[in-house]
Design an enzyme around this catalytic site. Structure first.
Site, mmCIF file in Angstrom:
data_model
loop_
_atom_site.group_PDB
_atom_site.id
_atom_site.type_symbol
_atom_site.label_atom_id
_atom_site.label_comp_id
_atom_site.label_asym_id
_atom_site.label_seq_id
_atom_site.Cartn_x
_atom_site.Cartn_y
_atom_site.Cartn_z
ATOM 1 N N ARG A 82 0.836 -1.205 0.000
ATOM 2 C CA ARG A 82 0.000 0.000 0.000
ATOM 3 C C ARG A 82 0.872 1.257 0.000
ATOM 4 N NH1 ARG A 82 -3.727 -0.056 4.930
ATOM 5 N NH2 ARG A 82 -4.862 -1.595 3.674
ATOM 6 N N ARG A 151 -1.833 6.992 9.817
ATOM 7 C CA ARG A 151 -1.854 6.433 8.467
ATOM 8 C C ARG A 151 -2.021 7.550 7.441
ATOM 9 N NH1 ARG A 151 -4.515 0.426 8.549
ATOM 10 N NH2 ARG A 151 -3.368 -0.387 10.353
ATOM 11 N N LYS A 222 -4.092 1.679 15.072
ATOM 12 C CA LYS A 222 -4.020 2.575 13.929
ATOM 13 C C LYS A 222 -4.713 3.894 14.232
ATOM 14 C CE LYS A 222 -7.957 0.159 11.863
ATOM 15 N NZ LYS A 222 -8.384 -0.707 10.752
ATOM 16 N N LYS A 224 -6.247 7.524 12.210
ATOM 17 C CA LYS A 224 -6.617 8.078 10.909
ATOM 18 C C LYS A 224 -7.074 9.527 11.055
ATOM 19 C CE LYS A 224 -8.043 3.516 9.218
ATOM 20 N NZ LYS A 224 -9.144 2.700 8.661
ATOM 21 N N CYS A 443 -14.971 -3.030 -0.316
ATOM 22 C CA CYS A 443 -13.606 -3.433 0.053
ATOM 23 C C CYS A 443 -13.182 -4.604 -0.836
ATOM 24 C CB CYS A 443 -13.575 -3.828 1.524
ATOM 25 S SG CYS A 443 -14.368 -5.425 1.858
ATOM 26 N N CYS A 449 -8.077 -10.873 0.999
ATOM 27 C CA CYS A 449 -8.134 -10.455 2.401
ATOM 28 C C CYS A 449 -8.364 -11.644 3.314
ATOM 29 C CB CYS A 449 -9.239 -9.411 2.602
ATOM 30 S SG CYS A 449 -9.381 -8.868 4.324
ATOM 31 N N CYS A 488 -16.426 -8.136 5.734
ATOM 32 C CA CYS A 488 -16.322 -8.452 7.157
ATOM 33 C C CYS A 488 -16.672 -7.211 7.965
ATOM 34 C CB CYS A 488 -14.925 -8.969 7.502
ATOM 35 S SG CYS A 488 -13.699 -7.658 7.776
ATOM 36 N N CYS A 492 -13.745 -1.464 6.334
ATOM 37 C CA CYS A 492 -12.802 -0.688 5.534
ATOM 38 C C CYS A 492 -13.497 0.244 4.544
ATOM 39 C CB CYS A 492 -11.862 -1.627 4.783
ATOM 40 S SG CYS A 492 -10.756 -2.551 5.868
#
Length: 576
Positions: A82, A151, A222, A224, A443, A449, A488, A492
């Site tokens: 990424r 991120r 994480k 954001k 996603c 994934c 899931c 995302c």
């Protein structure tokens, strides 16, 4: 909804916390495993690899398949790489470099992410170092595109030149991204050394550097951040840990409302987890913004949960403490009091698709890329079409949070030619697309994934066609209805805030169906029905569309309508 988020002194740090502290500032055994002959990374390196911008994956379509001799195949390993791109700003050369890399080392596709970055899939372990070095050669980086750090910082990507507002927001985005970047040299030492390996991350050569923001163990989870406008929340500020909502007077940004605590991920089996919308905390001037961002990050660093990663995001600290207590601690770290947020809220969103004047005599065009997957298909050759335009015109580009691509700085005389190139490659103009298609995102899910329970990206095209047919049948084609789909509950593609959210729940392509959010991203949707088979999604919504058409208030969106009626009344109508 409050939960005990702070790590008690007696609590045992999670294994990831122990790993980070012992990792020699994110080095670990990555270099040693790169040099090993195995086709995959193992152990601790798998976790530390994320900080460098990569997740190891395997092709789940191939799991359980048999070799010619009848034996079962092992896992087919590869890496997702990424690229971190603050505000989604990409030069033609950088864009072309990613297209080249997907063909040389990846699976032949590039994916625009829901956080304005690029992803390459299918990169083998033997090629990951060359891939990351090539990305850096293009003046981009994968460093901290993943991991327990700040991120990719998002920002409205529109290249409007009629006022300085967008330039000011994008400058703040860049400043925050740079300021909150870790100081460790591990990325350089591991990935950017010469082939002779004269500089490595060997223990004998390790020299720690000061990490004044992150310390020894970086963040609990994480983090954001985004920068956006009230009238154009195209980066979903309420789903971010930290957001700056621009307050504009005249043609200048006088400051920002600071929002804290947003996050989409949840684990249905763990009731202590939940999606959460960021809450307004304070107003800051443009000069204060970067330092306040640092203070927010440091409070999360010191008080976020480090024993249970399921509740380690900032949203759980906010839910536990409340905004006022959190603000008091941020003011302590910042060094002075902050005024309350101004009475300004998100009011709209723009997908930036189609042709727009920039305000400087030039144009930009927004191109919808289904699920962000830049590839050549029989019906539409996005990869070749974009390559043709970028090689010919060399314009700047921008990536959007809806996984689209903006081609910028187009001279008026070139509009017809660029349009012709798009048409020749089967790329549909935004003006010819329904609002439903323009706003739908998904996603990746299967097959790459490892968390995916159901399909998402691969299921979305046929699902959109079903929705479009039903909306056309009910004369609702022009309604702006947003759909976000994930394989899931991690969220995302931000499935908990649109008009319609689909979250993978169980094998057999069964989803949790959410209703009652909105395209602006300002309201959480509610669970309308659980365990809905993919074949029943549109049929279950058909009576609700009919009721919406019959009973809606003036100007009411589908999400607003569902929110007003609620789950029980909607379900009662569907049952009749």
């Amino acid at each position: 909804m409050a939960t005990d988020t702070k790590t008690d002194k007696a609590s045992k740090p999670s294994k990831i916390e122990v790993l980070k502290e012992a990792s020699q500032q994110l080095r670990g055994t990555i270099a040693e495993e790169l040099a090993a002959s195995e086709d995959h990374f193992t152990g601790d390196a798998l976790q530390l690899l994320k900080f460098h911008g990569s997740y190891q994956q395997d092709n789940r379509d191939e799991r359980g398949q048999k070799n010619e001799d009848g034996s079962r195949k092992g896992k087919s390993y590869s890496c997702m790489v990424r690229t971190r791109i603050p505000g989604g700003k990409v030069t033609a050369a950088q864009f072309l470099a990613e297209l080249d890399l997907c063909e040389k080392y990846g699976n032949g596709t590039v994916r625009v992410t829901t956080r304005q970055g690029f992803q390459l899939h299918g990169v083998l372990k033997d090629n990951i170092k060359e891939t990351i070095r090539a990305i850096n050669d293009s003046q981009l980086t994968t460093f901290c595109a993943c991991g327990d750090v700040e991120r990719n910082v998002m920002c409205c990507p529109a290249p409007h030149k009629h006022s300085p507002v967008h330039d000011q927001m994008q400058a703040l985005c860049d400043a925050i991204a740079e300021h909150l970047k870790p100081k460790t040299t591990s990325y350089y030492d591991i990935w950017l050394t010469d082939e002779a390996g004269e500089k490595t991350n060997a223990t004998a050569q390790f020299q720690p550097v000061e990490e004044p923001i992150y310390g020894k163990t970086y963040l609990p989870r994480k983090f954001k951040t985004c920068v956006t406008l009230p009238e154009d929340n195209c980066v979903d500020i309420h789903s971010n840990d930290l957001g700056f909502l621009a307050i504009v007077e005249g043609d200048e940004i006088v400051g920002y409302n600071v929002l804290v605590g947003g996050g989409m991920g949840a684990t249905p089996s763990a009731k202590k987890t939940f999606p959460y919308l960021a809450k307004p905390m304070a107003f800051v001037t443009p000069e204060q913004a970067v330092d306040v961002a640092e203070a927010v990050v440091k409070v999360q660093r010191d008080f976020g949960n480090r024993s249970d990663r399921k509740i380690a995001r900032l949203k759980y600290l906010i839910a536990d403490w409340g905004v006022e207590k959190f603000k008091t601690k941020v003011e302590e770290y910042y060094g002075q009091a902050l005024p309350d947020p101004r009475p300004v809220v998100v009011t709209d969103v723009d997908d930036h698709l189609g042709w727009h004047e920039q305000g400087d005599g030039k144009w930009f065009v927004g191109i919808n890329v289904p699920s962000g997957r830049i590839q050549d298909l029989e019906e539409a050759r996005y990869k070749t079409g974009l390559r043709t335009i970028l090689e010919k015109y060399g314009m700047e580009t921008r990536l959007t949070a809806l996984q689209s691509v903006l081609l910028c700085d187009i001279e008026p005389k070139d509009r017809d030619d660029i349009t012709a190139i798009l048409v020749a490659h089967g790329i549909t103009a935004a003006e010819e697309m329904t609002p439903f298609r323009r706003l739908a995102i998904a996603c990746p899910a299967w097959p790459t994934c490892g968390l995916a329970i159901t399909e998402s990206e691969r299921a979305l095209p046929s699902l959109i066609e079903e929705f479009e047919a039903e909306l056309a049948r009910q004369d609702l084609t022009d309604e702006r209805i947003s759909l976000h789909m994930t394989g899931c509950p991690n969220g995302c593609a931000r499935p908990y805030t649109p008009d319609i959210g689909l979250v993978g729940k169980a094998a057999g392509e069964k989803y949790t169906l959410y209703l009652g959010g909105n395209a602006e991203g300002t309201r959480l949707a509610f669970i309308y029905e659980d365990m809905v088979p993919s074949t029943e999604i549109v049929p279950k919504l058909s009576p609700l569309f009919a009721l919406f058409k019959e009973q809606r208030n003036a100007g009411e969106s589908f999400g607003d309508f569902c929110d007003r009626l609620g789950q029980e009344e909607l379900a009662a109508v569907a049952a009749t």
